[in-house]
Design a protein around this motif. Structure first.
Motif, PDB file in Angstrom:
ATOM      1  N   ASN A  27      -4.096 -13.386   0.894  1.00  0.00           N
ATOM      2  CA  ASN A  27      -5.279 -12.542   1.080  1.00  0.00           C
ATOM      3  C   ASN A  27      -5.502 -11.660  -0.133  1.00  0.00           C
ATOM      4  O   ASN A  27      -4.545 -11.289  -0.836  1.00  0.00           O
ATOM      5  CB  ASN A  27      -5.128 -11.653   2.317  1.00  0.00           C
ATOM      6  CG  ASN A  27      -5.124 -12.453   3.606  1.00  0.00           C
ATOM      7  OD1 ASN A  27      -6.045 -13.219   3.865  1.00  0.00           O
ATOM      8  ND2 ASN A  27      -4.084 -12.291   4.396  1.00  0.00           N
ATOM      9  N   THR A  28      -6.756 -11.304  -0.388  1.00  0.00           N
ATOM     10  CA  THR A  28      -7.056 -10.320  -1.419  1.00  0.00           C
ATOM     11  C   THR A  28      -6.793  -8.934  -0.852  1.00  0.00           C
ATOM     12  O   THR A  28      -6.654  -8.756   0.359  1.00  0.00           O
ATOM     13  CB  THR A  28      -8.522 -10.421  -1.872  1.00  0.00           C
ATOM     14  OG1 THR A  28      -9.368 -10.044  -0.772  1.00  0.00           O
ATOM     15  CG2 THR A  28      -8.862 -11.830  -2.318  1.00  0.00           C
ATOM     16  N   VAL A  29      -6.746  -7.920  -1.742  1.00  0.00           N
ATOM     17  CA  VAL A  29      -6.501  -6.563  -1.266  1.00  0.00           C
ATOM     18  C   VAL A  29      -7.619  -6.098  -0.342  1.00  0.00           C
ATOM     19  O   VAL A  29      -7.382  -5.346   0.611  1.00  0.00           O
ATOM     20  CB  VAL A  29      -6.329  -5.594  -2.464  1.00  0.00           C
ATOM     21  CG1 VAL A  29      -5.011  -5.820  -3.145  1.00  0.00           C
ATOM     22  CG2 VAL A  29      -7.469  -5.720  -3.443  1.00  0.00           C
ATOM     23  N   GLU A  30      -8.852  -6.524  -0.603  1.00  0.00           N
ATOM     24  CA  GLU A  30      -9.956  -6.121   0.261  1.00  0.00           C
ATOM     25  C   GLU A  30      -9.832  -6.772   1.642  1.00  0.00           C
ATOM     26  O   GLU A  30     -10.124  -6.157   2.667  1.00  0.00           O
ATOM     27  CB  GLU A  30     -11.298  -6.503  -0.390  1.00  0.00           C
ATOM     28  CG  GLU A  30     -12.519  -6.083   0.429  1.00  0.00           C
ATOM     29  CD  GLU A  30     -12.595  -4.593   0.643  1.00  0.00           C
ATOM     30  OE1 GLU A  30     -13.206  -4.173   1.653  1.00  0.00           O
ATOM     31  OE2 GLU A  30     -12.034  -3.826  -0.173  1.00  0.00           O
ATOM     32  N   GLN A  31      -9.379  -8.022   1.675  1.00  0.00           N
ATOM     33  CA  GLN A  31      -9.158  -8.688   2.965  1.00  0.00           C
ATOM     34  C   GLN A  31      -8.030  -7.999   3.739  1.00  0.00           C
ATOM     35  O   GLN A  31      -8.123  -7.831   4.955  1.00  0.00           O
ATOM     36  CB  GLN A  31      -8.835 -10.168   2.742  1.00  0.00           C
ATOM     37  CG  GLN A  31     -10.030 -10.995   2.271  1.00  0.00           C
ATOM     38  CD  GLN A  31      -9.637 -12.411   1.871  1.00  0.00           C
ATOM     39  OE1 GLN A  31      -8.496 -12.670   1.484  1.00  0.00           O
ATOM     40  NE2 GLN A  31     -10.585 -13.338   1.948  1.00  0.00           N
ATOM     41  N   ILE A  32      -6.989  -7.610   3.022  1.00  0.00           N
ATOM     42  CA  ILE A  32      -5.877  -6.894   3.675  1.00  0.00           C
ATOM     43  C   ILE A  32      -6.376  -5.569   4.230  1.00  0.00           C
ATOM     44  O   ILE A  32      -6.013  -5.158   5.338  1.00  0.00           O
ATOM     45  CB  ILE A  32      -4.727  -6.682   2.678  1.00  0.00           C
ATOM     46  CG1 ILE A  32      -4.129  -8.036   2.268  1.00  0.00           C
ATOM     47  CG2 ILE A  32      -3.639  -5.793   3.292  1.00  0.00           C
ATOM     48  CD1 ILE A  32      -3.129  -7.946   1.145  1.00  0.00           C
ATOM     49  N   ARG A  33      -7.216  -4.877   3.471  1.00  0.00           N
ATOM     50  CA  ARG A  33      -7.775  -3.601   3.940  1.00  0.00           C
ATOM     51  C   ARG A  33      -8.547  -3.813   5.249  1.00  0.00           C
ATOM     52  O   ARG A  33      -8.418  -3.035   6.198  1.00  0.00           O
ATOM     53  CB  ARG A  33      -8.687  -3.008   2.867  1.00  0.00           C
ATOM     54  CG  ARG A  33      -9.388  -1.739   3.295  1.00  0.00           C
ATOM     55  CD  ARG A  33     -10.207  -1.168   2.147  1.00  0.00           C
ATOM     56  NE  ARG A  33     -10.974  -0.039   2.617  1.00  0.00           N
ATOM     57  CZ  ARG A  33     -12.184  -0.092   3.142  1.00  0.00           C
ATOM     58  NH1 ARG A  33     -12.786  -1.267   3.251  1.00  0.00           N
ATOM     59  NH2 ARG A  33     -12.793   0.997   3.546  1.00  0.00           N
ATOM     60  N   THR A  34      -9.354  -4.864   5.313  1.00  0.00           N
ATOM     61  CA  THR A  34     -10.113  -5.164   6.532  1.00  0.00           C
ATOM     62  C   THR A  34      -9.177  -5.450   7.706  1.00  0.00           C
ATOM     63  O   THR A  34      -9.405  -4.989   8.827  1.00  0.00           O
ATOM     64  CB  THR A  34     -11.040  -6.372   6.292  1.00  0.00           C
ATOM     65  OG1 THR A  34     -11.925  -6.085   5.196  1.00  0.00           O
ATOM     66  CG2 THR A  34     -11.858  -6.681   7.533  1.00  0.00           C
TER      67      THR A  34
END
Length: 368
Positions: free
Chosen positions: A317-324
């Motif tokens: 996952n990207t960091v933005e996906q992890i944040r979500t």
């Protein structure tokens, strides 16, 4: 919700590149001569190094303010002050209700005591006795009452200390009965023809019981009032700590914003679509719940472990996906699950600094 902004680094100050003549002088002006080996650092690399130092300074300030906040909370026994105060306020309300009930009991016993005293004042204490046998029957009944009270006293001593109001009231009642038995036995031994009126004795026993109940209810009210005072004391302590705690939280929030904002300005590497790998190190920052902030390493199984939500799979996952994912996971636990995911270090070759992650790869902003 915090929007992650990834922008190509625009340097706010000029970079002095060497002129052509300067370059000739430094590399040799004669044609055919190979340029001399130099270790000149590129200006873009020098600027990027300065910006990384500034970023580390912001990060250090954030860690120091978080440390001060945690030390303050440990020193004063604070976990979540709002939750603690809500719990104390609920406890205070429950104690208020108990105190009202206890005070109503006291009032009821006082009214009963006044009634019994009025009744007993109208009953003759001494009356002629028909025979010594009736006197013996009264004494026998009093002894039975005394035995029951002694058994009750032993039962209460298994639960309470001797200074307990219930035990004290029972002993007072036992003392009165003992005195009554002695008086009655003395009358029998003298074969007197008069003695205490049985009705008067019955009312007298009601008087003693009512007095004991009143003492117990008053003692209970006193205990509740003491508990209320302790709750009020703790509430005042937390209220007095509130301004200093708020200031420490504001400092953490300000340092966190400085860190994240500057991190956004530093660069865009690793690329926005960089997928987290095993061995990457992530900073998890909560805006409204800094006590949950963590720095975690991606384990070989591709997961990280976080407070409240447990195991989270992040690899791929990207960091933005992890944040979500984290916002969704914490939405059932926190009122404001605002979170930032920062890549502190990665397995990408070189050093990277990311607006949504940490430090970088070649060809990033400092290489452009």
């Amino acid at each position: 919700m915090m929007t992650t902004i990834l922008a190509i680094l625009l340097l706010p100050f000029p970079i002095n590149l060497p002129s052509q003549s300067q370059a000739s002088a430094e590399t040799g002006s004669e044609i055919g001569n190979p340029p001399a080996a130099t270790s000149m650092e590129k200006p873009s690399d020098r600027v990027f190094s300065i910006m990384k130092q500034q970023l580390r300074s912001y990060q250090q300030s954030l860690e120091e303010s978080e440390g001060r906040l945690q030390d303050f909370q440990r020193k004063h026994g604070i976990i979540l002050i709002e939750t603690q105060m809500n719990h104390l306020l609920q406890q205070r309300k429950s104690l208020d209700d108990s105190l009202k009930g206890s005070e109503n009991q006291v009032k009821g016993f006082q009214e009963r005591l006044a009634w019994v005293q009025g009744q007993i004042s109208q009953i003759p204490e001494q009356i002629p006795l028909s025979s010594s046998a009736s006197e013996q029957g009264i004494v026998g009944g009093a002894k039975n009452n005394l035995l029951n009270l002694q058994l009750k006293e032993q039962e209460l001593l298994n639960k309470y200390t001797e200074s307990n109001p219930h035990i004290q009231s029972i002993r007072k009642e036992m003392e009165l009965i003992n005195q009554f038995i002695k008086e009655q036995e003395a009358q029998v031994s003298r074969s007197v023809s008069t003695g205490k009126n049985p009705l008067f004795l019955e009312m007298e026993m009601q008087l003693f019981h009512t007095q004991a109940d009143l003492v117990s209810a008053e003692a209970q009210s006193g205990v509740i009032k003491q508990q209320i005072a302790e709750v009020d004391k703790e509430l005042n302590r937390l209220r007095n700590l509130g301004p200093e705690l708020d200031e420490l939280r504001r400092q953490v929030t300000a340092d966190e914003k400085n860190y994240i904002n500057y991190l956004t300005k530093v660069g865009t590497t690793p690329p926005q679509d960089y997928q987290i790998q095993v061995g990457d190190q992530l900073d998890i920052k909560f805006f409204f719940n800094p006590e949950l902030n963590e720095t975690v390493l991606v384990r070989p199984d591709g997961r990280i472990a976080l407070q409240l939500v447990g195991e989270i799979t992040v690899v791929g996952n990207t960091v933005e996906q992890i944040r979500t994912i984290l916002i969704k996971s914490y939405s059932g636990q926190l009122k404001n699950p605002e979170v930032a995911v920062l890549l502190r270090s990665s397995n990408v070759p070189g050093e990277v600094i990311s607006a949504t992650g940490g430090e970088g790869n070649p060809g990033g902003a400092h290489g452009n």
